[in-house]
Design a protein around this motif. Structure first.
Motif, mmCIF file in Angstrom:
data_model
loop_
_atom_site.group_PDB
_atom_site.id
_atom_site.type_symbol
_atom_site.label_atom_id
_atom_site.label_comp_id
_atom_site.label_asym_id
_atom_site.label_seq_id
_atom_site.Cartn_x
_atom_site.Cartn_y
_atom_site.Cartn_z
ATOM 1 N N UNK A 1 54.498 -0.717 -9.131
ATOM 2 C CA UNK A 1 53.555 -1.556 -8.270
ATOM 3 C C UNK A 1 54.042 -2.884 -8.382
ATOM 4 N N UNK A 2 53.725 -3.584 -7.681
ATOM 5 C CA UNK A 2 54.372 -4.953 -6.956
ATOM 6 C C UNK A 2 53.117 -6.129 -8.859
ATOM 7 N N UNK A 3 51.986 -5.714 -8.405
ATOM 8 C CA UNK A 3 51.158 -6.459 -8.770
ATOM 9 C C UNK A 3 50.682 -5.767 -10.992
ATOM 10 N N UNK A 4 51.592 -4.997 -11.154
ATOM 11 C CA UNK A 4 51.593 -4.673 -12.061
ATOM 12 C C UNK A 4 52.775 -4.629 -13.376
ATOM 13 N N UNK A 5 54.034 -5.287 -12.818
ATOM 14 C CA UNK A 5 54.816 -5.976 -13.304
ATOM 15 C C UNK A 5 54.192 -7.095 -14.239
ATOM 16 N N UNK A 6 54.860 -6.915 -15.449
ATOM 17 C CA UNK A 6 54.595 -8.316 -16.424
ATOM 18 C C UNK A 6 55.541 -8.976 -16.742
ATOM 19 N N UNK B 1 61.617 -16.738 -4.403
ATOM 20 C CA UNK B 1 61.619 -15.751 -3.782
ATOM 21 C C UNK B 1 62.995 -14.951 -4.335
ATOM 22 N N UNK B 2 63.293 -15.175 -4.074
ATOM 23 C CA UNK B 2 64.967 -13.392 -4.002
ATOM 24 C C UNK B 2 65.037 -12.917 -5.672
ATOM 25 N N UNK B 3 64.461 -13.428 -7.125
ATOM 26 C CA UNK B 3 64.032 -13.218 -8.017
ATOM 27 C C UNK B 3 63.377 -12.296 -8.108
ATOM 28 N N UNK B 4 62.101 -12.749 -6.989
ATOM 29 C CA UNK B 4 60.863 -11.551 -7.391
ATOM 30 C C UNK B 4 61.045 -10.716 -6.335
ATOM 31 N N UNK B 5 61.845 -10.617 -5.648
ATOM 32 C CA UNK B 5 61.580 -9.676 -4.906
ATOM 33 C C UNK B 5 63.113 -8.957 -5.403
ATOM 34 N N UNK B 6 64.045 -8.854 -6.406
ATOM 35 C CA UNK B 6 64.547 -8.408 -6.877
ATOM 36 C C UNK B 6 63.671 -7.884 -8.360
ATOM 37 N N UNK B 7 63.300 -8.538 -8.770
ATOM 38 C CA UNK B 7 62.604 -8.019 -9.426
ATOM 39 C C UNK B 7 61.464 -6.817 -9.280
ATOM 40 N N UNK B 8 60.979 -7.303 -8.263
ATOM 41 C CA UNK B 8 59.591 -6.389 -7.707
ATOM 42 C C UNK B 8 59.957 -4.996 -6.779
ATOM 43 N N UNK B 9 61.266 -5.160 -6.453
ATOM 44 C CA UNK B 9 62.218 -4.677 -5.070
ATOM 45 C C UNK B 9 61.283 -4.076 -4.144
ATOM 46 N N UNK B 10 61.010 -5.562 -3.586
ATOM 47 C CA UNK B 10 59.881 -5.659 -2.563
ATOM 48 C C UNK B 10 60.965 -6.132 -1.178
ATOM 49 N N UNK C 1 53.330 -11.840 -17.495
ATOM 50 C CA UNK C 1 52.081 -12.309 -16.142
ATOM 51 C C UNK C 1 52.630 -11.649 -15.847
ATOM 52 N N UNK C 2 52.122 -11.277 -14.346
ATOM 53 C CA UNK C 2 52.367 -9.832 -13.342
ATOM 54 C C UNK C 2 53.302 -10.888 -12.579
ATOM 55 N N UNK C 3 53.901 -10.144 -12.133
ATOM 56 C CA UNK C 3 54.974 -11.116 -11.053
ATOM 57 C C UNK C 3 53.884 -11.144 -9.605
ATOM 58 N N UNK C 4 53.608 -10.406 -9.035
ATOM 59 C CA UNK C 4 52.087 -11.266 -8.109
ATOM 60 C C UNK C 4 51.217 -12.141 -8.662
ATOM 61 N N UNK C 5 51.431 -12.357 -9.807
ATOM 62 C CA UNK C 5 50.386 -13.862 -10.003
ATOM 63 C C UNK C 5 51.493 -15.130 -10.173
ATOM 64 N N UNK C 6 52.725 -15.104 -10.824
ATOM 65 C CA UNK C 6 53.845 -15.693 -10.249
ATOM 66 C C UNK C 6 53.840 -16.187 -8.861
ATOM 67 N N UNK C 7 54.049 -15.389 -8.093
ATOM 68 C CA UNK C 7 54.547 -15.305 -6.439
ATOM 69 C C UNK C 7 53.740 -16.299 -6.142
ATOM 70 N N UNK C 8 51.744 -15.971 -6.133
ATOM 71 C CA UNK C 8 50.854 -16.334 -5.387
ATOM 72 C C UNK C 8 51.117 -18.219 -5.769
ATOM 73 N N UNK C 9 51.302 -18.024 -7.240
ATOM 74 C CA UNK C 9 51.369 -19.248 -7.856
ATOM 75 C C UNK C 9 52.258 -20.040 -7.378
ATOM 76 N N UNK D 1 51.547 -18.977 1.468
ATOM 77 C CA UNK D 1 50.162 -18.163 0.990
ATOM 78 C C UNK D 1 51.201 -16.913 1.607
ATOM 79 N N UNK D 2 51.233 -15.075 1.617
ATOM 80 C CA UNK D 2 51.708 -13.538 1.815
ATOM 81 C C UNK D 2 50.734 -12.989 2.740
ATOM 82 N N UNK D 3 51.028 -12.304 3.303
ATOM 83 C CA UNK D 3 50.010 -11.627 4.449
ATOM 84 C C UNK D 3 51.777 -10.243 4.235
ATOM 85 N N UNK D 4 50.511 -9.447 4.177
ATOM 86 C CA UNK D 4 51.565 -7.681 3.731
ATOM 87 C C UNK D 4 51.187 -7.225 5.608
ATOM 88 N N UNK D 5 52.444 -6.655 5.620
ATOM 89 C CA UNK D 5 52.522 -6.025 6.840
ATOM 90 C C UNK D 5 53.290 -4.714 6.357
#
Length: 608
Positions: free
Chosen positions: A19-24, A38-47, A71-79, A87-91
């Motif tokens: 889960x993207x939100x649960x990785x800390x 963003x590239x780092x976040x993408x690699x860590x979260x595999x998204x 802290x969760x990767x999603x929180x870092x991403x949002x911040x 911001x971002x949206x999911x499709x």
């Protein structure tokens, strides 16, 4: 070359879920590009993370983060996105980065006031139903406001939906507001009317034996106004009457009749414009319990649309305004513009009041003479200088002849005479020089200097009663023609217009010997010298003023000064500007006119 470094220290991995939100993680970024982060976040979260075209302009922004506590990767991403206006949206399985927008949506107070506070909840539901899962929303119930942060497209959509939803509610709320305002206005009018009526009423209590009361009861009922009422207490023998101030003097006379008391009413003219102190003194120090006093002023009546009256005695209150029905028709027709005080009481009290205030209260008003003087002074100065000259020549040799002729219609080559030199005006001199039989030179000089002065005095005078208007006029009616059509033919009609000297004045005396005057003064004079087709224009002078002057003194209430300067020059272009010799080729005229108007007023009281 500037060195930009960044490091990622993954110090602790608490959870290794997909889960993207649960990785800390813990991390440090110093000056890294947003795209690198963003590239780092993408690699860590595999998204799968995709940049929107509009968001790409922010990809080179520097990122500074120091996260020591996992802290969760999603929180870092949002911040990181929020700090850069994104911001971002999911499709599906894509995370699309887009520009973000903030908005504060408010609900008009008029809507919540007239449709209820619960209506605000419907706006909250509307926004919550249309915000994206990654959007932010904050509700402020105390101020009826909603904060929204989402993608730019979604915020614009929400604002449009809210506006369309708000329009019918706003119209309905404004309609209810108008109805409430109209209802409040009607209630205000009712309260005002009730207060006016109550302020016009006086309560009068007297002790009368029951037998005497029954003798006047029928007369009392007949003379009460529609607002009046009475009550008699047999146990105490007290009669209570509540009546309009304008009618209380009549009721007092009826009550006094039952008590065998002689009550009379006398009216006096008042020299003071607003004798408030006098009225208070009379009511508090002179009137008996049967007495009353009414003050009536026409000037105040005109301003308010009613006639001001102040009535009172020892048994009632004072103040208020009402239409007077007290004075008889005879009294109304004598003097209406001068303030008047009508006192109702026993004869001894009325006589004492008049004796003590004889300088203020008048049985008959003074007469005042007003004299106006209109002085018009006009002076003029005129000077003209001119020259005319020319020459002629003729001759011949054998069978050949020649001739030279110069001149204008007057026979002169340079024709610039003084403009106003006629027979009996100015001076003219001609010089002719002839050489042989063939050549001649003619010169004529002309000059004029004219000085004029005139004075016109108009002196209208009028006498009137203190407080009453008077008018005096004198003049002529000037005929002028108008044309109309009747039966296809033009018909001339003669009409008349007045040209008058008119004085209109309303004087008012005061206790200190001054006279206040409202003055209207006009003077119309036909100017036959400027007549068009025999019909002269009318020169008009007028003044409207309000002044104060001592008895017998003269004051200036107006003045007009007109000064006209005119200078003309005619001549041959170029030659007329040559020093000295230029006078051979031009004429020159100077015309100066001064007009002065002064208006004097002299008022005088005529004592008998």
């Amino acid at each position: 070359m500037r060195k930009i470094t960044f490091s990622i220290l993954i110090l602790m991995m608490v959870l290794t879920l997909k889960s993207f939100a649960q990785q800390r993680v813990t991390a440090e970024f110093y000056g890294a590009k947003l795209s690198t982060f963003i590239d780092v976040v993408s690699k860590l979260s595999n998204k799968n993370i995709v940049w929107d075209k509009e968001a790409l302009k922010n990809k080179d922004n520097a990122v500074y983060l120091s996260i020591r506590k996992p802290t969760s990767i999603e929180t870092l991403f949002r911040l990181a996105l929020k700090e850069n206006g994104l911001t971002y949206v999911r499709e599906g399985n894509l995370y699309i980065i887009k520009p973000a927008e903030e908005a504060l949506i408010t609900v008009s107070p008029v809507i919540t006031k007239y449709l209820g506070k619960e209506i605000f909840e419907s706006f909250v539901e509307l926004v919550e139903g249309n915000i994206s899962p990654t959007g932010e929303i904050k509700v402020y119930k105390t101020s009826n406001a909603i904060y929204v942060r989402d993608t730019k497209e979604n915020v614009q959509k929400i604002k449009q939906l809210v506006e369309e939803y708000k329009k019918p509610l706003q119209r309905e709320a404004e309609k209810l507001a108008r109805l409430e305002e109209e209802r409040e206005e009607e209630l205000k009018k009712i309260r005002t009317k009730r207060a006016e009526i109550e302020s016009l009423l006086i309560k009068k209590e007297v002790e009368i034996p029951y037998k005497d009361f029954k003798e006047i009861e029928d007369e009392l009922v007949e003379n009460l106004s529609s607002y009046g009422r009475y009550k008699y207490n047999k146990k105490t023998g007290k009669l209570t009457v509540i009546e309009l101030k304008s009618n209380i003097s009549k009721i007092s006379k009826i009550i006094a009749k039952a008590q065998k008391i002689d009550i009379k009413t006398k009216c006096y003219y008042v020299r003071a414009l607003e004798p408030a102190e006098l009225l208070i003194t009379i009511k508090e120090s002179y009137l008996t319990k049967y007495g009353s006093v009414i003050y009536k002023s026409k000037e105040i009546s005109k301003a308010l649309g009613v006639e001001k009256q102040t009535t009172g005695g020892t048994g009632g209150t004072t103040g208020g305004s009402t239409i007077s029905s007290y004075a008889t028709e005879k009294e109304k027709n004598i003097i209406t513009s001068l303030p008047k005080v009508c006192i109702t009481d026993v004869p001894e009290v009325i006589d004492k009041i008049y004796k003590d205030f004889s300088e203020v209260l008048l049985k008959r008003p003074y007469q005042i003479a007003i004299e106006a003087r209109i002085v018009q002074i006009e002076s003029s100065y005129k000077r003209d200088l001119g020259i005319q000259w020319g020459f002629a020549a003729s001759g011949g040799a054998g069978n050949i002849g020649y001739g030279v002729t110069t001149g204008t219609a007057t026979g002169y080559m340079f024709d610039f005479p003084a403009g106003n030199v006629d027979v009996g005006k100015g001076a003219s001199m001609s010089i002719g020089i002839v050489r042989g039989l063939t050549t001649s030179l003619d010169i004529q000089l002309s000059a004029l200097e004219q000085i004029g002065k005139s004075r016109i005095l108009s002196r209208p005078k009028v006498i009137t009663i203190d407080g009453e208007g008077a008018e005096i006029s004198q003049g002529i009616e000037v005929p002028y023609s108008t044309f109309g059509a009747a039966g296809g033919a033009a018909i001339a009609r003669v009409q008349f217009k007045k040209a008058l000297l008119k004085l209109n004045v309303i004087p008012r005396t005061t206790l200190d010997g001054n006279i206040i005057m409202n003055i209207e003064l006009t003077q119309d004079v036909p100017d036959f010298g400027r007549a068009v087709n025999g019909q002269p224009p009318i020169n008009t002078k007028s003044i409207t003023s309000k002044v104060i002057a001592k008895d017998g003194t003269t004051i200036v209430i107006g003045g007009i000064l007109e000064k006209t300067e005119q200078e003309t020059e005619n001549g041959v272009p170029g030659l007329r500007n040559v020093p000295l010799f230029g006078w051979l080729f031009k004429n020159k005229g100077i015309n100066t006119t001064n007009k002065e108007l002064l208006i004097f007023i002299t008022p005088k009281i005529i004592y008998e």
